[in-house]
Design a protein around this motif. Structure first.
Motif, PDB file in Angstrom:
ATOM      1  N   ARG A   4       0.830  -1.196   0.000  1.00  9.38           N
ATOM      2  CA  ARG A   4       0.000   0.000   0.000  1.00  9.38           C
ATOM      3  C   ARG A   4       0.872   1.257   0.000  1.00  9.38           C
ATOM      4  NH1 ARG A   4      -5.497   1.535   2.403  1.00  9.38           N
ATOM      5  NH2 ARG A   4      -5.933  -0.619   1.915  1.00  9.38           N
ATOM      6  N   ASP A  44      -5.412   6.168   8.628  1.00  6.43           N
ATOM      7  CA  ASP A  44      -6.358   5.274   7.958  1.00  6.43           C
ATOM      8  C   ASP A  44      -5.676   4.429   6.904  1.00  6.43           C
ATOM      9  OD1 ASP A  44      -8.486   6.080   9.381  1.00  6.43           O
ATOM     10  OD2 ASP A  44      -9.231   7.523   7.900  1.00  6.43           O
ATOM     11  N   ALA A  46      -2.388   3.623   6.601  1.00  3.69           N
ATOM     12  CA  ALA A  46      -1.329   2.740   7.089  1.00  3.69           C
ATOM     13  C   ALA A  46      -0.477   2.240   5.922  1.00  3.69           C
ATOM     14  CB  ALA A  46      -1.918   1.576   7.868  1.00  3.69           C
ATOM     15  N   ASP A  48       2.593   1.153   3.367  1.00  3.11           N
ATOM     16  CA  ASP A  48       3.866   0.459   3.474  1.00  3.11           C
ATOM     17  C   ASP A  48       4.983   1.369   2.978  1.00  3.11           C
ATOM     18  OD1 ASP A  48       2.788  -2.111   4.275  1.00  3.11           O
ATOM     19  OD2 ASP A  48       1.875  -2.091   2.280  1.00  3.11           O
ATOM     20  N   ARG A  69       8.012  11.403  10.736  1.00  2.00           N
ATOM     21  CA  ARG A  69       9.091  10.853  11.574  1.00  2.00           C
ATOM     22  C   ARG A  69       8.878  11.191  13.049  1.00  2.00           C
ATOM     23  NH1 ARG A  69      10.078   7.368   8.245  1.00  2.00           N
ATOM     24  NH2 ARG A  69      11.452   7.748   6.480  1.00  2.00           N
ATOM     25  N   ARG A  76       8.532   4.929  11.052  1.00  2.00           N
ATOM     26  CA  ARG A  76       9.625   4.254  10.339  1.00  2.00           C
ATOM     27  C   ARG A  76       9.256   3.891   8.915  1.00  2.00           C
ATOM     28  NH1 ARG A  76      11.310   2.185  15.377  1.00  2.00           N
ATOM     29  NH2 ARG A  76      12.385   4.015  16.176  1.00  2.00           N
ATOM     30  N   VAL A  77       8.141   4.365   8.465  1.00  2.00           N
ATOM     31  CA  VAL A  77       7.715   3.989   7.113  1.00  2.00           C
ATOM     32  C   VAL A  77       8.724   4.569   6.105  1.00  2.00           C
ATOM     33  CG1 VAL A  77       6.212   5.998   6.876  1.00  2.00           C
ATOM     34  CG2 VAL A  77       5.745   3.981   5.522  1.00  2.00           C
ATOM     35  N   PRO A  78       9.089   3.793   5.090  1.00  2.00           N
ATOM     36  CA  PRO A  78      10.002   4.357   4.093  1.00  2.00           C
ATOM     37  C   PRO A  78       9.316   5.513   3.353  1.00  2.00           C
ATOM     38  CG  PRO A  78       9.805   1.971   3.837  1.00  2.00           C
ATOM     39  CD  PRO A  78       8.768   2.385   4.807  1.00  2.00           C
ATOM     40  N   THR A 100      13.832   8.500   2.982  1.00  2.00           N
ATOM     41  CA  THR A 100      14.535   7.248   2.738  1.00  2.00           C
ATOM     42  C   THR A 100      15.265   7.291   1.399  1.00  2.00           C
ATOM     43  OG1 THR A 100      12.696   6.188   3.875  1.00  2.00           O
ATOM     44  CG2 THR A 100      14.247   4.744   2.749  1.00  2.00           C
TER      45      THR A 100
ATOM     46  N   GLY B 178      13.507   5.158   7.794  1.00  2.00           N
ATOM     47  CA  GLY B 178      12.716   4.190   7.046  1.00  2.00           C
ATOM     48  C   GLY B 178      13.521   3.093   6.387  1.00  2.00           C
ATOM     49  N   PRO B 293       8.561  -0.955   9.269  1.00  2.00           N
ATOM     50  CA  PRO B 293       7.438  -0.796   8.336  1.00  2.00           C
ATOM     51  C   PRO B 293       6.730  -2.085   7.984  1.00  2.00           C
ATOM     52  CG  PRO B 293       9.551  -0.117   7.361  1.00  2.00           C
ATOM     53  CD  PRO B 293       9.748  -0.245   8.824  1.00  2.00           C
ATOM     54  N   THR B 296       4.012  -2.835  10.318  1.00  2.00           N
ATOM     55  CA  THR B 296       2.947  -1.877  10.613  1.00  2.00           C
ATOM     56  C   THR B 296       1.715  -2.073   9.751  1.00  2.00           C
ATOM     57  OG1 THR B 296       3.880  -0.337   9.037  1.00  2.00           O
ATOM     58  CG2 THR B 296       4.516  -0.042  11.340  1.00  2.00           C
ATOM     59  N   SER B 297       1.874  -2.788   8.651  1.00  2.00           N
ATOM     60  CA  SER B 297       0.777  -2.809   7.692  1.00  2.00           C
ATOM     61  C   SER B 297      -0.548  -3.404   8.174  1.00  2.00           C
ATOM     62  CB  SER B 297       1.231  -3.476   6.401  1.00  2.00           C
ATOM     63  OG  SER B 297       2.102  -4.515   6.689  1.00  2.00           O
ATOM     64  N   GLN B 299      -3.239  -3.209   9.866  1.00  2.00           N
ATOM     65  CA  GLN B 299      -4.036  -2.432  10.812  1.00  2.00           C
ATOM     66  C   GLN B 299      -5.489  -2.539  10.420  1.00  2.00           C
ATOM     67  OE1 GLN B 299      -2.881   1.587  11.437  1.00  2.00           O
ATOM     68  NE2 GLN B 299      -0.869   1.044  12.259  1.00  2.00           N
ATOM     69  N   ALA B 301      -7.853  -0.480  10.245  1.00  2.00           N
ATOM     70  CA  ALA B 301      -8.453   0.621   9.495  1.00  2.00           C
ATOM     71  C   ALA B 301      -8.206   0.512   7.998  1.00  2.00           C
ATOM     72  CB  ALA B 301      -7.917   1.954   9.992  1.00  2.00           C
ATOM     73  N   ALA B 302      -7.341  -0.416   7.626  1.00  2.00           N
ATOM     74  CA  ALA B 302      -6.917  -0.463   6.233  1.00  2.00           C
ATOM     75  C   ALA B 302      -8.066  -0.581   5.250  1.00  2.00           C
ATOM     76  CB  ALA B 302      -5.953  -1.624   6.032  1.00  2.00           C
TER      77      ALA B 302
END
Lengths: 122, 710
Positions: A4, A44, A46, A48, A69, A76-78, A100, B178, B293, B296-297, B299, B301-302
């Motif tokens: 995503r 909402d 989230a 990747d 950040r 930590r998401v790229p 990143t 990241g 990361p 984290t995916s 969730q 709410a996705a």
């Protein structure tokens, strides 16, 4: 599950391009119009991976990166910066802010997709 | 790519918006009305145009926008001050950028020399040398595609394999940007045979462990044919955030692209645990970075977010689809009328239920109509914004100083009307600057500010749209107008003309008042063209002028071109329609109210006001004289701005919505007739244009019209 991506750009053309390119590549794409919009949608969505422009109204790319950040939703998401800018000082600023990676517009579809795959590892 | 054409369309639509934002911003800076973000917004507009143009490889546009942007960047950074001369050059560049985009939209290009001249003029004004730019703008996307996603199965010759040893240790803060070493390692390995050795000596004691920090390092030994450059490219992004060292057993082989591929070797990554302390990277990465990361995916709410991809629920629809909807709606209105008529004539009519249902149907179709029209309605702002440029160019060409003031830009008008208003409005504005405003020296002499003002405003007024163009110039010189009209043989030399009649002469074909014909307003294209274009939209143009104070041109237009409320009436055996919006009253006059003027003309005295009396049947050429019982009903309608006329008709049938069917396309323009419509019984009825009827007069030549309804 497909990857995503939250793609943030104030240009409709660019958003539409990203939507087409990334959807065709099998990613799940959510679009935002500026930093504030991206940040609002972040919990909402989230994502990747975040793909962001630098020059935007309301909140620019640097502001967005710093906010992501510093926040606790996905620190930590790229984050890949996608911009027409190529000045070294701006790259350094983005790196300092916590980006990143960096992709210069106009992007070629293939390298955009492979860079995303590489950073987010599919 | 299938969507490429659509994307380009989107770009041009967006560019249009960006251009008006650019121009508006520059104007705000010019007038001192700018806000904190205005300069940024102006910069962004040009920047986004550059970005989009780059995506479609429109090189001249990218180059121009890039240099334009450089000047704006200096303005944004405060190195340049927004002085009038610079703003003039910026506006000129913005106009030229609009031309360039317009040209590329049509698949052509503007003259490269002109492009260069305009941008050089701007750079000169900004004190920047066009060519001392430190580097030309490069289109090339960064070479990011290393081996990933490429055809790795086509491996080059085995003899090119060599051993490479890489040591890699992310800095402790690398996760915060990241980066995930596990991904990098997997990328690095690709399909090569590798040995990975984990260095965990830096791991702290359990108590001092921070999951957000990176403590690990790796030594990777690869058997690979990839070049050093390719291997290091994996670490492009993390560079500066890690220690990286590469040692090769052999020199970098030539890039594999040119070499002969071997048949598939069905390679798969082989990770050999060379020591008990070396687990594959992935399990190590997971516990030390629990909120990395990858984790984290999932969730909850996705799924919900997929539906709410944007905050503003708007869609862009092809205008053709809306037009189609309008067409269908027209058919619906016609068939509804037919159905009503059929039911009313059937023996069972009179039932309350049927009556109520018909009424409901009528209301629903009206609501649909209003909703569809609302879809097509657009604010006049973009149209008005374009007029700033017209004023700029016109005043420059005519040696005048002028500014445009707009009002009511948010007034919504049917899109079709907006499009067709651009030409007449442009012409009117040019006229105002060219003929309306005085030269600065003259204005100064008579105590007016040297800068003239042209005011453009839009408003809704009693079911119509009224657009005015008002200048604060010298007003119409009626003696001169009269004299010219006589010279040109447009009126007889002894004609007695009221001021209004003299003003109306300006709309006569071939009339031009400028003693020196300017390049701008041109020869031959006069206000008569404006008038006929507006008439084609079912509208009217009026003119009013006060000597020394200025001239006001007024356009009055219907809200829509598709459907109108009409009064259906009979004259000379014909069924005709009058727009309800023009009707003031209906009466059955006494013979005493009628007065004859001369041999043929007559007027009707309505409560002390004498109105020209016209027999519609005769005016349209359906009859010569009235028989007893004919023409006994009079409909008073307004025409143009102030006056009214009285129309004699034989009978009034009813009032209903009628669908406008243009005659021009299928037949041609008929004086006195605005359009046609189809009635409930399937017959065709003509829609009368009252303002035009009067011009025909009571005894016109017989027009060559034969009705399908007969």
């Amino acid at each position: 599950m497909s990857l995503r991506i939250l793609a943030i750009d104030d240009s409709l053309t660019m958003r539409e391009m990203l939507r087409q390119t990334l959807t065709e590549a099998g990613f799940d794409v959510v679009l935002a119009e500026d930093g504030i919009d991206g940040l609002t949608q972040l919990p909402d969505v989230a994502p990747d991976l975040i793909l962001t422009d630098l020059n935007m109204p309301n909140m620019d790319g640097f502001g967005l990166i710093e906010a992501v950040r510093a926040g606790d939703v996905a620190p930590r998401v790229p984050i890949l910066v996608l911009t027409t800018e190529s000045a070294a000082t701006l790259k350094e600023r983005a790196r300092q802010a916590g980006a990143t990676g960096w992709i210069t517009k106009p992007f070629d579809e293939h390298s955009l997709v492979s860079t995303i795959r590489r950073v987010a590892a599919v | 790519m299938a969507g490429a054409i659509d994307l380009k369309d989107i770009f041009f639509v967006e560019a249009e918006e960006l251009l008006s934002a650019l121009e508006e911003g520059l104007r705000a800076i010019q007038t001192g009305a700018q806000e904190a973000d205005t300069v940024n917004a102006v910069f962004r507009a040009v920047h986004s145009i550059k970005g989009g143009a780059g995506a479609f490889d429109l090189k001249p546009l990218v180059n121009f926008a890039h240099r334009f942007e450089t000047v704006l960047d200096a303005l944004r950074g405060g190195q340049l001050q927004p002085e009038p001369a610079l703003l003039g050059a910026l506006l000129h560049a913005s106009d030229h950028l609009a031309d360039m985009i317009g040209a590329s939209r049509n698949g052509s290009e503007t003259d490269p020399e002109l492009d260069e001249r305009v941008i050089l003029a701007l750079e000169a004004q900004a004190g920047m040398g066009g060519h001392k730019e430190e580097e030309a703008f490069v289109f090339e996307p960064l070479a990011l595609d290393g081996p990933f996603g490429m055809d790795l199965s086509a491996l080059p010759l085995a003899s090119l394999q060599r051993k490479v040893v890489l040591t890699f240790r992310p800095h402790s803060g690398a996760f915060a940007s990241g980066h995930d070493p596990a991904f990098l390692l997997r990328d690095l390995c690709g399909t090569d045979e590798v040995e990975i050795e984990l260095d965990q000596t830096a791991l702290p004691a359990p108590g001092g462990f921070d999951p957000g920090q990176s403590y690990l390092g790796w030594t990777i030994t690869l058997q690979t044919e990839r070049s050093d450059r390719e291997l290091l490219a994996v670490f492009d992004f993390i560079e500066g955030n890690c220690d990286l060292h590469l040692e090769a057993e052999m020199e970098t082989p030539p890039d594999p692209d040119g070499t002969l591929p071997e048949p598939n070797r069905a390679p798969s990554p082989v990770v050999t645990a060379s020591a008990p302390v070396t687990p594959p990277p992935k399990p190590v990465a997971a516990p030390k970075a629990p909120d990395a990361p990858a984790a984290t995916s999932p969730q909850p709410a996705a799924s919900a977010s997929a539906a709410s991809t944007g905050p503003r629920p708007t869609i862009r629809v092809d205008i053709d689809r809306v037009d189609r909807l309008v067409d269908i709606l027209g058919e619906l209105v016609i068939h509804q009328a037919m159905l009503t008529e059929a039911i009313e004539q059937s023996p069972g009519f009179g039932s309350v239920e049927v009556d109520r249902s018909l009424d409901q149907l009528r209301q629903l179709s009206r609501q649909i109509q209003e909703s569809v029209m609302a879809i097509r309605a657009q604010p006049v702002k973009p149209l008005f914004d374009r007029m700033h440029r017209i004023v700029r160019e016109a005043s420059m060409a005519a040696g005048k100083s002028a500014r445009l003031v707009t009002e009511g830009e948010n007034t919504e008008v049917d899109k079709t009307i907006i499009e067709r208003l651009a030409d007449p409005l442009t012409h009117m504005i040019r006229n105002s600057v060219d003929h309306g405003l005085e030269k600065p020296a003259r204005r100064d002499e008579i105590g007016k500010p040297t800068e003239g003002v042209v005011k453009l405003s839009a408003a809704h007024r009693s079911g119509r749209i009224v657009i005015t163009v008002q200048d604060d110039g010298g007003g119409i010189d009626r003696d001169k107008v009269r004299q010219i009209a006589i010279e040109k043989g447009l009126v007889p030399p002894n004609a007695e003309l009221s001021p209004q009649e003299i003003d109306a002469l300006l709309f006569l074909p071939g009339f031009s008042t400028a003693t020196e014909v300017s390049a701008l307003s041109g020869r031959g294209v006069g206000m008569d063209v404006v008038r006929s274009e507006i008439a084609g939209l079912g509208g009217r143009v009026g003119i009013a002028s006060v000597r020394g104070q200025g001239t006001t041109l007024t356009i009055s237009l219907p809200l829509t071109l598709a459907v109108l409320d009409g009064m259906v009436f009979e004259a000379a055996g014909q069924t005709l329609v009058l727009p309800v919006s023009t009707i003031i009253e209906t009466l059955r006059p006494d013979i005493m109210m009628r007065h004859t003027l001369g041999r043929t003309d007559s007027v009707l005295d309505v409560r002390g006001r004498c109105l020209p009396l016209i027999d519609v049947g005769a005016a349209l050429g359906f009859r010569r004289t009235l028989k007893p019982g004919e023409g006994e009903i009079v409909v008073v309608v307004e025409r143009g701005d102030d006056g009214a006329i009285a129309l004699m008709v034989d009978g009034i049938r009813d009032q209903r919505q009628v669908v406008i069917k243009g005659l021009e396309a299928n037949y041609g323009q008929i004086p006195g007739i605005a359009a046609a419509t189809v009635l409930g019984d399937g017959s065709v009825a003509l829609i009368v244009d009252p303002s035009d009827l009067e011009a025909i007069g009571p005894n016109p030549p017989r027009p060559n019209v034969f009705l399908a309804a007969e």
